[in-house]
Each structure stands twice: as structure tokens, then as C-alpha cells.
Design a protein around this motif. Structure first.
Motif, PDB file in Angstrom:
ATOM      1  N   LYS A  11       0.834  -1.197   0.000  1.00  0.00           N
ATOM      2  CA  LYS A  11       0.000   0.000   0.000  1.00  0.00           C
ATOM      3  C   LYS A  11       0.871   1.250   0.000  1.00  0.00           C
ATOM      4  O   LYS A  11       1.980   1.237   0.528  1.00  0.00           O
ATOM      5  N   SER A  13       1.945   5.064   1.151  1.00  0.00           N
ATOM      6  CA  SER A  13       2.002   5.654   2.495  1.00  0.00           C
ATOM      7  C   SER A  13       0.755   6.487   2.744  1.00  0.00           C
ATOM      8  O   SER A  13       0.078   6.943   1.813  1.00  0.00           O
ATOM      9  N   SER A  14       0.447   6.694   4.007  1.00  0.00           N
ATOM     10  CA  SER A  14      -0.766   7.417   4.374  1.00  0.00           C
ATOM     11  C   SER A  14      -0.719   8.882   3.945  1.00  0.00           C
ATOM     12  O   SER A  14      -1.745   9.483   3.635  1.00  0.00           O
ATOM     13  N   LYS A  68       3.033   1.064  11.899  1.00  0.00           N
ATOM     14  CA  LYS A  68       2.020   1.708  11.047  1.00  0.00           C
ATOM     15  C   LYS A  68       0.616   1.426  11.578  1.00  0.00           C
ATOM     16  O   LYS A  68      -0.224   2.326  11.701  1.00  0.00           O
ATOM     17  N   ILE A  83      -4.472   4.526  -1.887  1.00  0.00           N
ATOM     18  CA  ILE A  83      -3.761   3.686  -0.914  1.00  0.00           C
ATOM     19  C   ILE A  83      -3.413   2.330  -1.519  1.00  0.00           C
ATOM     20  O   ILE A  83      -2.296   1.823  -1.370  1.00  0.00           O
ATOM     21  N   TYR A  84      -4.364   1.713  -2.202  1.00  0.00           N
ATOM     22  CA  TYR A  84      -4.129   0.385  -2.762  1.00  0.00           C
ATOM     23  C   TYR A  84      -3.280   0.491  -4.024  1.00  0.00           C
ATOM     24  O   TYR A  84      -3.582   1.266  -4.936  1.00  0.00           O
ATOM     25  N   SER A 127      -2.958   4.029   5.464  1.00  0.00           N
ATOM     26  CA  SER A 127      -2.284   2.804   5.062  1.00  0.00           C
ATOM     27  C   SER A 127      -2.245   1.846   6.248  1.00  0.00           C
ATOM     28  O   SER A 127      -2.100   2.267   7.394  1.00  0.00           O
TER      29      SER A 127
END
Length: 260
Positions: A11, A13-14, A68, A83-84, A127
Motif C-alpha cells: 500500500k 504511504s498514508s 504503522k 492507498i491500494y 495505510s
């Protein structure tokens, strides 16, 4: 049309966006089940790191995924479609669709998840690392945890049109369409045309491209038979098997000449 997708293991990163707002996620009927998984996952990952890695099935090299997960409540959130990542999502190429196709994607795509149950690609999530195959110490197997709430929520989400099921086995186990919904559901295999063997890597890429083709063309088949016609018009070689009796899904084989 509702398209059921698996998530990706890897994924993005946030990022630095606002943190998760659970109440903003689609399918609010899954809220209680989501809250239970989120609470236990965060608790697990803020405790014994080695135990968390064992439960989540993470190698030493993925130790950072535990931290995470521990920060899920405060980490930045981004649209799930960002994200994906991975082969299917690269081939789908959401970011490069035109505005109309992006709107169709927002309405049609539903990504299954061990943590969230299922989310729209526009839902903002951080994520994370938690597959459907995980068995949490308190909640148990996530596939089992999700079955009841999914059975209550997904039939309504499926609407009255085609359900295109592209999930892998672990995620398909969390919800299996039944009855009238099953009769307008189509599952897909990708086969190497000369050998009729199931392909692996190219399977994901083909499914991603197939969904992109439908979205870009603005095609929303009403049922499996219409889907077969649409895919053939878009240049795909498709063999279809209608169900032997009512209440079962159609099976589609998409044949590819190359295996990458």
C-alpha cells in the motif's frame, strides 16, 4: 454495476492528510464490525511487537508495518483508490481515468479489506497491514468476523444490476452472493489461451485492465450475459458458463495469449 475487488498487500504511504474519520466511510452498516477490528488491531500493535508480527504473518523485513498499524487513529488518510497499489491497481489506473470514468469508479468499485470490511475507492483511509486471513486473538478469524455484517449490508449495496466479483478466495469467503443477487453475479478466471491454465501475475493485470475498459467506455452491463457481450465488443476473448440452477453465479473465463 458493482465490482468487488481484492485489496493489495502493498500500500502507498498514508501521507499528511487529515486522520481517519470512521463515520465518513461508506456502508455505515459495517461501522460496529470495523470499530471492533480497528480497536483490537491498534491494541495488538501497540503491545508486543513480535506477537503482533506473528499474528499478522509479517516477516522481519516488514516489522515497520506493526508501527504503522499502531498509529492508525492518527495517521493521515487518503482515498482508498490511492492507498491500494500493486498489479491490479496499476492496470486499473484510476488516477488517469477521465472525470466521467472516475465518477463511475466511485459508484461501482468496492474494495474488500480485513480491517474495513469493504470500502469505496473514494473513502479516505490510512495505510495499514491486515489481511482477511488474519486471526486476531480476541475476534478470531477475520473472514468469519465479517460474514454476518456483510450479509446484512452487501445485498443492498449490490443494487439491481450486475455484480462483477474479482476477489481472491480469502476475500470472497467474507461474503458470497446468494439467491437473486447470485443469479446476476459473474466471477472471472484468467486463462492462458493455448494451455487453458490459470495464470497468476497476469490474472491481476487482466482484471484491472478489464475494469478500466468498462469504466472508460461507460458500460454498465445489467447482468452477466450483457457483460459477456460488452467484454467481447471491447476486444476480450471470453468463454461463459451460465449457472446450472437458479441462485448460482455465472463463471467467465477470459483468455489471454501472453502470460507475463
Amino acid at each position: 454495476m458493482l465490482v468487488l475487488l481484492p485489496p493489495s498487500e502493498g500500500k502507498a504511504s498514508s501521507g499528511r492528510g487529515a486522520p481517519l474519520k470512521p463515520e465518513s466511510l461508506s456502508l455505515p452498516g459495517l461501522a460496529a464490525a470495523r470499530a471492533a477490528v480497528l480497536a483490537e488491531l491498534v491494541d495488538l500493535c501497540t503491545g508486543d511487537e513480535d506477537k503482533a508480527r506473528e499474528v499478522l504473518g509479517l516477516s522481519e523485513g516488514l516489522r515497520g508495518e506493526v508501527a504503522k498499524n499502531a498509529a492508525l487513529r492518527t495517521a493521515g488518510a487518503r482515498p482508498a483508490g490511492e492507498i491500494y497499489t500493486g498489479v491490479l491497481y496499476d492496470a486499473l489506473g484510476l488516477a488517469s481515468l477521465d472525470a466521467a470514468a472516475k465518477k463511475r469508479a466511485a459508484r461501482s468499485l468496492l474494495v474488500f479489506s480485513g480491517l474495513w470490511g469493504a470500502v469505496r475507492v473514494t473513502d479516505r483511509i490510512p495505510s495499514y497491514r491486515c489481511s482477511m486471513g488474519v486471526k486476531l486473538p480476541g475476534l478470531g478469524a477475520l473472514g468469519t468476523h465479517w460474514r454476518k455484517p456483510m450479509a446484512e449490508v452487501l445485498p443492498e449495496a449490490a443494487g439491481t444490476g450486475l455484480v462483477l466479483d474479482l476477489r481472491s478466495a480469502a476475500y470472497a469467503a467474507a461474503w458470497r452472493p446468494k439467491g437473486e443477487v447470485a443469479s446476476r453475479t459473474a466471477t472471472v478466471r484468467v486463462l492462458h489461451a493455448p494451455t487453458r491454465k490459470v495464470v497468476s501475475h497476469f490474472n491481476k493485470a487482466t482484471k484491472g485492465r478489464m475494469v478500466r475498459s468498462l469504466l472508460a467506455a461507460g458500460i454498465a452491463p445489467g447482468g452477466p450475459a450483457e457483460l459477456v457481450e460488452a467484454l467481447r465488443e471491447l476486444g476480450y476473448e471470453v468463454e461463459a458458463q451460465a449457472p446450472a440452477k437458479a441462485g448460482q453465479a455465472w463463471s467467465l473465463d477470459v483468455l489471454v495469449a501472453e502470460v507475463h
